[in-house]
Enzyme design. Structure first.
Site, PDB file in Angstrom:
ATOM      1  N   TYR A 114      -1.844  -0.380   2.163  1.00 39.63           N
ATOM      2  CA  TYR A 114      -1.677  -1.727   2.433  1.00 39.63           C
ATOM      3  C   TYR A 114      -0.838  -1.898   3.633  1.00 39.63           C
ATOM      4  CZ  TYR A 114      -3.784  -2.508  -1.933  1.00 39.63           C
ATOM      5  OH  TYR A 114      -4.774  -2.513  -2.966  1.00 39.63           O
ATOM      6  N   HIS A 156     -11.921  -8.225  -7.135  1.00 41.02           N
ATOM      7  CA  HIS A 156     -11.090  -7.063  -6.612  1.00 41.02           C
ATOM      8  C   HIS A 156     -10.303  -7.324  -5.390  1.00 41.02           C
ATOM      9  CE1 HIS A 156      -9.434  -3.126  -7.522  1.00 41.02           C
ATOM     10  NE2 HIS A 156      -9.721  -2.664  -6.287  1.00 41.02           N
ATOM     11  N   LYS A 187      -5.529   2.775 -15.377  1.00 37.80           N
ATOM     12  CA  LYS A 187      -6.341   3.998 -15.101  1.00 37.80           C
ATOM     13  C   LYS A 187      -5.627   5.347 -15.509  1.00 37.80           C
ATOM     14  CE  LYS A 187      -9.417   2.665 -11.166  1.00 37.80           C
ATOM     15  NZ  LYS A 187      -9.716   3.176  -9.821  1.00 37.80           N
TER      16      LYS A 187
END
Length: 320
Positions: free
Chosen positions: A298, A263, A195
């Site tokens: 996470y 994903h 990205k």
């Protein structure tokens, strides 16, 4: 200008269409936004211009610069009434702000109304990683034995999913690889352009290399060095939708929830590494996150549950 949004189809006056075209070109070429991001920004602005036109105002640059906060709030309320969620509304405001900055840079004036409108509050969803055994199964070629598809297609799907779980790639990054990028024949790293055109180096563990080598050996097509690494059954570039459908089929066979998506394998890669005391900044680099805050989410996943799962299967072991 994006092919999906030609200037003559945009609502608004000619000066707006010209400004939009130059803005999207700037995003793609200078800001190096991905095609999907540019498309989303264009869609957001198109919807806002259409809303203004429906309200009886022919959008031109002077009317956009003179916007009032109530005009923006009316647009947001209309989108909410259409069932649009907070995340999409937040991105729509980001798109409008980006276009407003472009107008200001071009000397058209400041859209001060945007500074008076707050972005909607959105509770950040936690990643939904798979248990280790489920992630290993999804990325294993053995689990596909007996499927009514050519063996090389099964090997291809296994190689793609191995890259998502074993290297933490996004599906677009995996399918964007060229044949000459394949980490086989002694190569054990990938250079990924992610990205924002951010480049990162990703190590490729032996099971992933083996899955790729198996696919390349089975693939019936002569893959050009600069052509796509992963191809469809007719030899063209592989569509993400094909991979998504393959995972959906495996979900049913393995009894996995709907959250088991391509994903989710990338989420699993990050969460399982972190659960094994992986360094957060190293994981940030592996994932290609621009901000550490994106990676830190996470840490909120139940590490105790993940550690228990690791006793059954370690993702860095010889199995994939």
């Amino acid at each position: 200008m994006l092919q999906t949004t030609p200037p003559d189809l945009l609502p608004g006056a000619a000066d707006v269409r010209e400004a939009v075209a130059s803005w999207l070109t700037l995003l793609a070429r200078e800001r190096r936004f991905s095609p999907n991001t540019v498309e989303a920004y264009a869609r957001d602005l198109r919807q806002f211009l259409a809303h203004r036109a429906r309200a009886g105002t022919q959008p031109d640059i002077p009317s956009l610069v003179a916007l009032k906060p109530r005009d923006l709030r009316a647009f947001m309320a209309a989108r909410r009434a259409e069932g649009i969620g907070g995340r999409s509304l937040m991105r729509a405001l980001a798109s409008l702000r980006s276009f407003a900055r472009h107008l200001e840079r071009e000397g058209h004036g400041t859209v001060s109304a945007l500074s008076a409108v707050r972005s909607p509050k959105v509770e950040r969803r936690l990643p939904r990683p798979l248990p280790v055994a489920a992630a290993v199964a999804l990325a294993s070629p053995d689990i596909r034995a007996g499927e009514d598809r050519p063996d090389w297609v099964l090997a291809r799907d296994a190689a793609v999913l191995a890259l998502l779980y074993g290297a933490g790639l996004r599906i677009g990054e995996a399918l964007g690889l060229r044949r000459k990028d394949a980490p086989v024949g002694g190569l054990d790293t990938l250079t990924i352009v992610g990205k924002g055109q951010k480049t990162r180096m990703v190590p490729v563990i032996a099971p992933v290399q083996a899955a790729l080598a198996e696919y390349l050996a089975a693939c019936p097509y002569a893959l050009a060095p600069d052509g796509p690494l992963f191809v469809g059954q007719k030899g063209g570039p592989l569509s993400p939708r094909v991979v998504q459908l393959a995972v959906a089929s495996l979900r049913g066979a393995l009894g996995l929830p709907d959250s088991a998506t391509p994903h989710a394998l990338r989420h699993s890669f990050a969460t399982h590494l972190l659960a094994r005391q992986g360094d957060l900044r190293a994981i940030q680099d592996l994932l290609g996150h621009a901000s550490l805050a994106t990676t830190q989410i996470y840490t909120k996943v139940d590490s105790a549950r993940l550690m228990s799962a690791f006793e059954a299967a370690h993702p860095r072991a010889g199995r994939m």
